[in-house]
Design a protein around this motif. Sequence first.
Motif, PDB file in Angstrom:
ATOM      1  N   VAL A 141      28.596 -71.243 -92.196  1.00 53.90           N
ATOM      2  CA  VAL A 141      28.646 -71.729 -90.816  1.00 53.90           C
ATOM      3  C   VAL A 141      27.638 -72.828 -90.516  1.00 53.90           C
ATOM      4  O   VAL A 141      27.704 -73.435 -89.450  1.00 53.90           O
ATOM      5  CB  VAL A 141      28.436 -70.558 -89.831  1.00 53.90           C
ATOM      6  N   GLY A 142      26.708 -73.066 -91.433  1.00 56.71           N
ATOM      7  CA  GLY A 142      25.706 -74.113 -91.187  1.00 56.71           C
ATOM      8  C   GLY A 142      24.962 -73.849 -89.892  1.00 56.71           C
ATOM      9  O   GLY A 142      24.522 -72.725 -89.619  1.00 56.71           O
ATOM     10  N   SER A 143      24.871 -74.874 -89.071  1.00 57.58           N
ATOM     11  CA  SER A 143      24.142 -74.739 -87.807  1.00 57.58           C
ATOM     12  C   SER A 143      25.017 -74.139 -86.708  1.00 57.58           C
ATOM     13  O   SER A 143      24.522 -73.856 -85.614  1.00 57.58           O
ATOM     14  CB  SER A 143      23.662 -76.115 -87.367  1.00 57.58           C
ATOM     15  N   GLY A 144      26.306 -73.996 -86.984  1.00 52.60           N
ATOM     16  CA  GLY A 144      27.238 -73.497 -85.959  1.00 52.60           C
ATOM     17  C   GLY A 144      27.820 -74.616 -85.116  1.00 52.60           C
ATOM     18  O   GLY A 144      28.665 -74.377 -84.247  1.00 52.60           O
ATOM     19  N   THR A 145      27.379 -75.835 -85.395  1.00 53.63           N
ATOM     20  CA  THR A 145      27.835 -76.972 -84.583  1.00 53.63           C
ATOM     21  C   THR A 145      29.347 -77.148 -84.670  1.00 53.63           C
ATOM     22  O   THR A 145      30.025 -77.355 -83.657  1.00 53.63           O
ATOM     23  CB  THR A 145      27.142 -78.267 -85.051  1.00 53.63           C
ATOM     24  N   ARG A 146      29.870 -77.071 -85.907  1.00 50.33           N
ATOM     25  CA  ARG A 146      31.313 -77.281 -86.042  1.00 50.33           C
ATOM     26  C   ARG A 146      32.094 -76.202 -85.295  1.00 50.33           C
ATOM     27  O   ARG A 146      33.076 -76.500 -84.595  1.00 50.33           O
ATOM     28  CB  ARG A 146      31.728 -77.274 -87.511  1.00 50.33           C
ATOM     29  N   ALA A 147      31.677 -74.964 -85.457  1.00 52.24           N
ATOM     30  CA  ALA A 147      32.382 -73.876 -84.774  1.00 52.24           C
ATOM     31  C   ALA A 147      32.378 -74.105 -83.266  1.00 52.24           C
ATOM     32  O   ALA A 147      33.393 -73.893 -82.584  1.00 52.24           O
ATOM     33  CB  ALA A 147      31.737 -72.533 -85.128  1.00 52.24           C
ATOM     34  N   GLY A 148      31.233 -74.540 -82.761  1.00 49.56           N
ATOM     35  CA  GLY A 148      31.144 -74.796 -81.325  1.00 49.56           C
ATOM     36  C   GLY A 148      32.093 -75.899 -80.886  1.00 49.56           C
ATOM     37  O   GLY A 148      32.809 -75.771 -79.890  1.00 49.56           O
ATOM     38  N   LEU A 149      32.110 -76.989 -81.659  1.00 48.49           N
ATOM     39  CA  LEU A 149      33.017 -78.099 -81.340  1.00 48.49           C
ATOM     40  C   LEU A 149      34.468 -77.647 -81.386  1.00 48.49           C
ATOM     41  O   LEU A 149      35.283 -77.990 -80.530  1.00 48.49           O
ATOM     42  CB  LEU A 149      32.816 -79.245 -82.345  1.00 48.49           C
ATOM     43  N   TRP A 150      34.767 -76.894 -82.429  1.00 51.08           N
ATOM     44  CA  TRP A 150      36.158 -76.419 -82.632  1.00 51.08           C
ATOM     45  C   TRP A 150      36.590 -75.543 -81.461  1.00 51.08           C
ATOM     46  O   TRP A 150      37.685 -75.715 -80.908  1.00 51.08           O
ATOM     47  CB  TRP A 150      36.224 -75.639 -83.946  1.00 51.08           C
ATOM     48  N   ALA A 173      36.142 -86.216 -84.205  1.00 50.61           N
ATOM     49  CA  ALA A 173      37.556 -86.570 -84.393  1.00 50.61           C
ATOM     50  C   ALA A 173      38.205 -85.678 -85.439  1.00 50.61           C
ATOM     51  O   ALA A 173      39.363 -85.249 -85.282  1.00 50.61           O
ATOM     52  CB  ALA A 173      37.671 -88.039 -84.799  1.00 50.61           C
ATOM     53  N   ALA A 174      37.462 -85.376 -86.505  1.00 48.64           N
ATOM     54  CA  ALA A 174      38.005 -84.501 -87.543  1.00 48.64           C
ATOM     55  C   ALA A 174      38.246 -83.103 -86.984  1.00 48.64           C
ATOM     56  O   ALA A 174      39.275 -82.459 -87.264  1.00 48.64           O
ATOM     57  CB  ALA A 174      37.043 -84.434 -88.732  1.00 48.64           C
ATOM     58  N   VAL A 175      37.302 -82.634 -86.190  1.00 50.19           N
ATOM     59  CA  VAL A 175      37.458 -81.305 -85.589  1.00 50.19           C
ATOM     60  C   VAL A 175      38.646 -81.297 -84.628  1.00 50.19           C
ATOM     61  O   VAL A 175      39.458 -80.354 -84.627  1.00 50.19           O
ATOM     62  CB  VAL A 175      36.160 -80.891 -84.864  1.00 50.19           C
ATOM     63  N   ALA A 176      38.792 -82.357 -83.857  1.00 47.40           N
ATOM     64  CA  ALA A 176      39.911 -82.418 -82.904  1.00 47.40           C
ATOM     65  C   ALA A 176      41.244 -82.380 -83.638  1.00 47.40           C
ATOM     66  O   ALA A 176      42.185 -81.684 -83.213  1.00 47.40           O
ATOM     67  CB  ALA A 176      39.804 -83.695 -82.061  1.00 47.40           C
ATOM     68  N   ASP A 177      41.342 -83.104 -84.754  1.00 49.27           N
ATOM     69  CA  ASP A 177      42.589 -83.085 -85.526  1.00 49.27           C
ATOM     70  C   ASP A 177      42.847 -81.705 -86.124  1.00 49.27           C
ATOM     71  O   ASP A 177      43.986 -81.235 -86.184  1.00 49.27           O
ATOM     72  CB  ASP A 177      42.537 -84.133 -86.644  1.00 49.27           C
ATOM     73  N   ALA A 178      41.781 -81.071 -86.589  1.00 50.84           N
ATOM     74  CA  ALA A 178      41.932 -79.725 -87.161  1.00 50.84           C
ATOM     75  C   ALA A 178      42.439 -78.749 -86.097  1.00 50.84           C
ATOM     76  O   ALA A 178      43.325 -77.920 -86.362  1.00 50.84           O
ATOM     77  CB  ALA A 178      40.602 -79.236 -87.731  1.00 50.84           C
ATOM     78  N   VAL A 179      41.912 -78.863 -84.907  1.00 48.61           N
ATOM     79  CA  VAL A 179      42.352 -77.982 -83.817  1.00 48.61           C
ATOM     80  C   VAL A 179      43.819 -78.277 -83.466  1.00 48.61           C
ATOM     81  O   VAL A 179      44.621 -77.359 -83.265  1.00 48.61           O
ATOM     82  CB  VAL A 179      41.456 -78.159 -82.571  1.00 48.61           C
ATOM     83  N   ALA A 180      44.171 -79.553 -83.433  1.00 47.25           N
ATOM     84  CA  ALA A 180      45.553 -79.917 -83.081  1.00 47.25           C
ATOM     85  C   ALA A 180      46.535 -79.343 -84.094  1.00 47.25           C
ATOM     86  O   ALA A 180      47.601 -78.823 -83.715  1.00 47.25           O
ATOM     87  CB  ALA A 180      45.679 -81.437 -83.018  1.00 47.25           C
ATOM     88  N   ASP A 181      46.184 -79.427 -85.381  1.00 48.36           N
ATOM     89  CA  ASP A 181      47.067 -78.867 -86.417  1.00 48.36           C
ATOM     90  C   ASP A 181      47.248 -77.366 -86.219  1.00 48.36           C
ATOM     91  O   ASP A 181      48.349 -76.828 -86.336  1.00 48.36           O
ATOM     92  CB  ASP A 181      46.482 -79.117 -87.810  1.00 48.36           C
ATOM     93  N   PHE A 182      46.147 -76.693 -85.939  1.00 45.83           N
ATOM     94  CA  PHE A 182      46.202 -75.240 -85.767  1.00 45.83           C
ATOM     95  C   PHE A 182      47.014 -74.875 -84.530  1.00 45.83           C
ATOM     96  O   PHE A 182      47.854 -73.968 -84.566  1.00 45.83           O
ATOM     97  CB  PHE A 182      44.774 -74.692 -85.663  1.00 45.83           C
ATOM     98  N   TRP A 183      46.756 -75.592 -83.472  1.00 47.22           N
ATOM     99  CA  TRP A 183      47.469 -75.309 -82.218  1.00 47.22           C
ATOM    100  C   TRP A 183      48.979 -75.505 -82.414  1.00 47.22           C
ATOM    101  O   TRP A 183      49.803 -74.725 -81.928  1.00 47.22           O
ATOM    102  CB  TRP A 183      46.916 -76.216 -81.112  1.00 47.22           C
ATOM    103  N   THR A 184      49.355 -76.535 -83.161  1.00 49.61           N
ATOM    104  CA  THR A 184      50.782 -76.780 -83.441  1.00 49.61           C
ATOM    105  C   THR A 184      51.401 -75.598 -84.189  1.00 49.61           C
ATOM    106  O   THR A 184      52.525 -75.176 -83.891  1.00 49.61           O
ATOM    107  CB  THR A 184      50.931 -78.077 -84.270  1.00 49.61           C
TER     108      THR A 184
END
Lengths: 482, 333
Positions: free
Chosen positions: A192-201, A159-170
């Motif tokens: 980047v850690g495991s890369g999981t966040r980047a993948g989700l984003w 959910a946090a990643v989805a909100d971050a993407v929405a803000d950027f897209w706006t």
Amino acid sequence: MIIHLNFLPKPGETAAGEVLAALIALIDQGRLDPEMLPHLRLHLDWIQYKANFREPVTVRHATDARGERMALAELAVDLRRASRDRLIDELSGALASVGAAERDPGRRVVVEDWVPLGESSIWQFNRLFWQRLADWERQSGRGFEAALPSGRSDANDPAAVADAVADFWTLLVELDKRGQLPAEIFALEIGVGSGTRAGLWLDRFKTIDEARATGFYPRLRFLLADYSLPTLDRAMSAVEAHREVVSMIATDALNPLRALSFLRYKILYVHLTNVYDNLPVDELVRRDGQLYLVETRAYLPAPVARAVASAHGVGPSELRPTIARLLETGPDLFGDRERGVAFWRAVWEGLCLEERLRRLEGTADVPLPPGLHGDDLDELLATAPADIRFHISRGAVESFVNTVPLLHPRGYLQVQDIFVATMDEYRQGFRGPGKLDGSVVNWVNGALLRAVGARTGYDVHFAPFRYRAGSRTSILYTTLRE
Amino acid sequence: MATQYLPTAVVGSYSMPAWLERAKNDFLRRRITAHDLDEMHDAAVKAAIKDQEVAGLDVVSDGELRRDNMIDYFATRLPGVEIDRGSKASYYDFYDSVVRNRMPMAPLGLVEHFRFLRTFTDRRTKVSVTGPHSLVKRIRNQHYPTEEAFAVEIARIMNLELRELVRAGAEQIQIDEPYYSGFPEDLPWGVRAINALVDGVDARLSLHVCYGNRYGKPSWEGSYRYLFPAILEARVHQITLEFARRGSEDLRLFKEFDAPFTLGLGVVDVKTHDIETPALVAERIREALAILPVDRLSVNPDCGLLHLPREVAFPKLGAMVEGAQLVRRELQG
């Protein structure tokens, strides 16, 4: 004596009264130097990190600029770990232990000289952990994220990643409407850690872009940046599906501008999670209007040192040089990596920091990181509690000032981490450093970042991480300061 | 060839000393008096003039060191502007300012500061003022029906001040309009406001348009193409633009639109601490000479040097002067 209760105890949780009773008993028994009492401060903590660098009862003395002892002394008790049965003996031992490494070399094995916290060898251990993460994880049998309080990283909350993407897209849509969207859309993730966040984003961004037919995804240039190449390699495999828009670049989080200067003023979105809390800090203390720099030296308590030496076939006198060699060459120092990793893990688990407070003449003597001005520190101190111990988050500040020049004029920085948003919050709660698996964890001085941000043209805000109940994470985000 | 070709100048501001920043903040917090701050301003301006002279500039300014920022210096002087004195935490912040009624005519007091500059240099001088478009983007308007009407009113008031400056001996006056780049759709009325501002002002007039330099970073990005053709209506002699940071591609617009102006050519990037070499400056001038004749070029940094430390700003100016000299020598054969 002044008593500092540095946390909000829950009913029945604190043994503060017992500590006081024990101290008074020591006075009655003549076991506490009466000269010390007027200058003694008793700090009662409940240290949130189960693994940290303190013994349950410790003493720190103040010194002048030359290292000569001053009257001020602080007795720090971690009520979470202090043993009620042994309290009197531990308090007595701690008070007697000041400078013990010189008087009684048997009590501990010191592995470095006195240095400001930011120069401590714990940061070399920290770097080693990220450089040799795979070796550590192979022997520990678990991934590093398992060590987090919730067992997983808030970075990867969908959910946090989805909100971050929405803000950027706006933002992209707004820029596009004004004809100001660059042909190439640069986004950067540092650490980047495991890369999981980047993948989700990236998954989410592509989905939105395709659903709304905005055509942004093919223009995206997503950069994964980390100082550890093995970590980058692992992260790249997590974003395999987006390989055509993703690049990786070896970058020191302290100075992303060095590797990425060709992207100055071009990146629209920079994100970091759990990076700032892992960068070097210094600590300042103000007592009775006088400023002190916290100096530390790493040591192994004698029982730990004996156990490590015995278990790993290192002579007791060879411990210090062997640890130095570990930090220089990594876990292959014995020519047997498994043995080296085991030694590393054992040393790290037992490592403690002795502390002393070195008096400073004023803020002009504070070793400031690039980007932080003495004026900013003066202003922060003017509004801070009179008695305070706080972080100079030098690594975070350095990273911040070397990151924002990469931002496009309409771009923004987003950082998920554990922040102390105001100086007043330093009144309560232990703020680090602690140990998280093989790495260092520290709260980050957000008030300091706010001051630095203002000077560089950004307002810095903190929003609570509302996606997981009980999370201590906040989200730092920048807005343009007009 | 005499030095009238490729004259060198700052755009306006010079390096702000850290001690002066502290003093400005101390004044804001009522820790020092206006008299003390004025004395410090005088000392800083004299030093800035000297630095420009030693660097070899042909045209010098007062470094704009008395100004908190490009807006407040004027907002606090314009009659009828209400200022919330408690609205900024740092001197460099913008005051919250508002106009609620028709603005009366009154002098702004710029002449006094110009005379100070004139007293301490024999070089040619330059005075910069923030243009009406930029001012109306920061001062809230609660009276005039449109932004254009507000801007033209400000222009009408400032026009009298510019005429006073000319009477006091000002030869070169520059109008700064960085906000054009953020609001390109405003350009037609922005130019009309400029023309109201310079009406009857008998000086060499320059219009400086950049992509912003707030906190030493750009506020916008894009191409100068948006300026054309509307800018051709501006009744000024020179357009002063940034090219060092952004590259020279937009130079061709001068040719494409047969622009009648001389060009203040930005040859020094004010957003980096890297110091240009004279050879690089010369190369940038030569690129411009491929588009415009030498008598239509002036040489300057991209924008003000305010955010650069003196140890960077001063050698940058030196390199700029030396680069211009290199080209002058080449032209002399």
